[in-house]
Design a protein around this motif. Structure first.
Motif, short mmCIF file in Angstrom:
data_model
loop_
_atom_site.label_atom_id
_atom_site.label_comp_id
_atom_site.label_asym_id
_atom_site.label_seq_id
_atom_site.Cartn_x
_atom_site.Cartn_y
_atom_site.Cartn_z
N VAL A 18 0.84 -1.20 0.00
CA VAL A 18 0.00 0.00 0.00
C VAL A 18 0.87 1.25 0.00
N TYR A 19 1.94 1.24 0.79
CA TYR A 19 2.86 2.37 0.79
C TYR A 19 3.47 2.58 -0.59
N GLY A 20 3.84 1.48 -1.24
CA GLY A 20 4.43 1.59 -2.58
C GLY A 20 3.46 2.14 -3.60
N VAL A 21 2.19 1.76 -3.51
CA VAL A 21 1.21 2.27 -4.46
C VAL A 21 0.96 3.75 -4.22
N LEU A 22 0.90 4.16 -2.96
CA LEU A 22 0.57 5.55 -2.65
C LEU A 22 1.75 6.50 -2.79
N ALA A 23 2.97 6.04 -2.55
CA ALA A 23 4.11 6.95 -2.49
C ALA A 23 4.95 6.97 -3.75
N ARG A 24 4.91 5.94 -4.56
CA ARG A 24 5.79 5.87 -5.72
C ARG A 24 5.21 6.60 -6.91
N LEU A 29 7.20 0.49 -10.40
CA LEU A 29 7.21 0.27 -8.95
C LEU A 29 5.80 0.15 -8.40
N VAL A 30 4.85 0.84 -9.00
CA VAL A 30 3.46 0.71 -8.57
C VAL A 30 2.96 -0.70 -8.88
N LEU A 31 3.30 -1.22 -10.06
CA LEU A 31 2.91 -2.59 -10.40
C LEU A 31 3.56 -3.61 -9.47
N MET A 32 4.80 -3.38 -9.09
CA MET A 32 5.47 -4.29 -8.15
C MET A 32 4.80 -4.23 -6.78
N SER A 33 4.34 -3.07 -6.38
CA SER A 33 3.66 -2.94 -5.09
C SER A 33 2.31 -3.66 -5.11
N VAL A 34 1.62 -3.61 -6.24
CA VAL A 34 0.37 -4.36 -6.36
C VAL A 34 0.65 -5.85 -6.26
N GLU A 35 1.75 -6.31 -6.83
CA GLU A 35 2.13 -7.72 -6.72
C GLU A 35 2.41 -8.10 -5.26
N LEU A 36 3.04 -7.20 -4.51
CA LEU A 36 3.27 -7.47 -3.09
C LEU A 36 1.96 -7.63 -2.33
N MET A 83 4.43 0.89 -23.70
CA MET A 83 3.88 1.67 -24.80
C MET A 83 3.80 3.16 -24.44
N VAL A 84 3.37 3.45 -23.22
CA VAL A 84 3.28 4.84 -22.78
C VAL A 84 4.68 5.45 -22.69
N HIS A 85 5.65 4.68 -22.20
CA HIS A 85 7.02 5.19 -22.11
C HIS A 85 7.59 5.45 -23.50
N ARG A 86 7.27 4.60 -24.44
CA ARG A 86 7.76 4.80 -25.80
C ARG A 86 7.14 6.05 -26.43
N ASN A 87 5.85 6.28 -26.16
CA ASN A 87 5.16 7.43 -26.77
C ASN A 87 5.46 8.75 -26.06
N ARG A 88 5.53 8.72 -24.74
CA ARG A 88 5.67 9.97 -23.98
C ARG A 88 7.07 10.19 -23.43
N GLY A 89 7.88 9.15 -23.35
CA GLY A 89 9.24 9.31 -22.86
C GLY A 89 9.37 9.26 -21.35
N THR A 90 8.30 8.94 -20.63
CA THR A 90 8.38 8.86 -19.17
C THR A 90 7.39 7.82 -18.66
N ALA A 91 7.72 7.25 -17.51
CA ALA A 91 6.79 6.33 -16.84
C ALA A 91 6.33 6.92 -15.52
N ASP A 92 6.50 8.24 -15.38
CA ASP A 92 6.09 8.93 -14.17
C ASP A 92 4.57 9.03 -14.13
N VAL A 93 3.96 8.50 -13.07
CA VAL A 93 2.51 8.44 -12.99
C VAL A 93 1.90 9.82 -12.91
N ASP A 94 2.56 10.76 -12.23
CA ASP A 94 2.02 12.11 -12.11
C ASP A 94 1.94 12.82 -13.45
N ARG A 95 2.86 12.53 -14.35
CA ARG A 95 2.86 13.19 -15.66
C ARG A 95 1.92 12.51 -16.64
N LEU A 96 1.39 11.35 -16.31
CA LEU A 96 0.53 10.62 -17.24
C LEU A 96 -0.95 10.82 -16.96
#
Length: 129
Positions: A18-24, A29-36, A83-96
């Motif tokens: 939960v911390y990883g989903v909310l803070a990352r 890393l969000v997907l890895m936190s969901v796996e946890l 796909m999003v990283h290829r199109n936008r150049g970032t995997a930052d959730v806040d920018r998406l």
């Protein structure tokens, strides 16, 4: 075996997830936190199955189902993130957050202050008179 040990471990794993989903901010890393978090649920299912001595082993069957769903989720999630990283150049959730294109002006023409970075595929916006 005491039920408290796996239950406490599962609670700790779930809290870390939960911390990883909310803070990352990174989508991987969000997907890895969901796996946890899903693994914490799996641990609880197996622990309660052993503790209750279920003859049908429903907890273990649900765990296999959860593992299959998690594998599908991570496969589709990684494909979307790549796909999003290829199109936008970032995997930052806040920018998406803004996945739609820029809104047009009320006249139907693109905004006059649009730059090459603002238009799709880096094309320059043509000015109309």
């Amino acid at each position: 075996m005491h039920l408290a040990y796996p239950a406490v471990l599962a609670a700790l794993l779930f809290c870390v997830g939960v911390y990883g989903v909310l803070a990352r901010r990174n989508a991987i890393l969000v997907l890895m936190s969901v796996e946890l978090m899903l693994n914490a649920v799996n641990l609880n299912l197996v622990a309660f199955d052993v503790w209750l001595r279920d003859t049908l082993h429903a907890g273990q069957a649900l765990t296999l189902f959860t593992i299959a769903v998690a594998a599908a989720e991570i496969g589709i999630g990684l494909a979307i993130v790549l796909m999003v990283h290829r199109n936008r150049g970032t995997a930052d959730v806040d920018r998406l957050r803004d996945t739609a294109e820029r809104p047009e002006s009320p006249t139907g023409a693109p905004d006059a202050d649009a730059t090459a970075e603002d238009t799709p595929h880096g094309e320059k916006a043509e000015a109309t008179a």
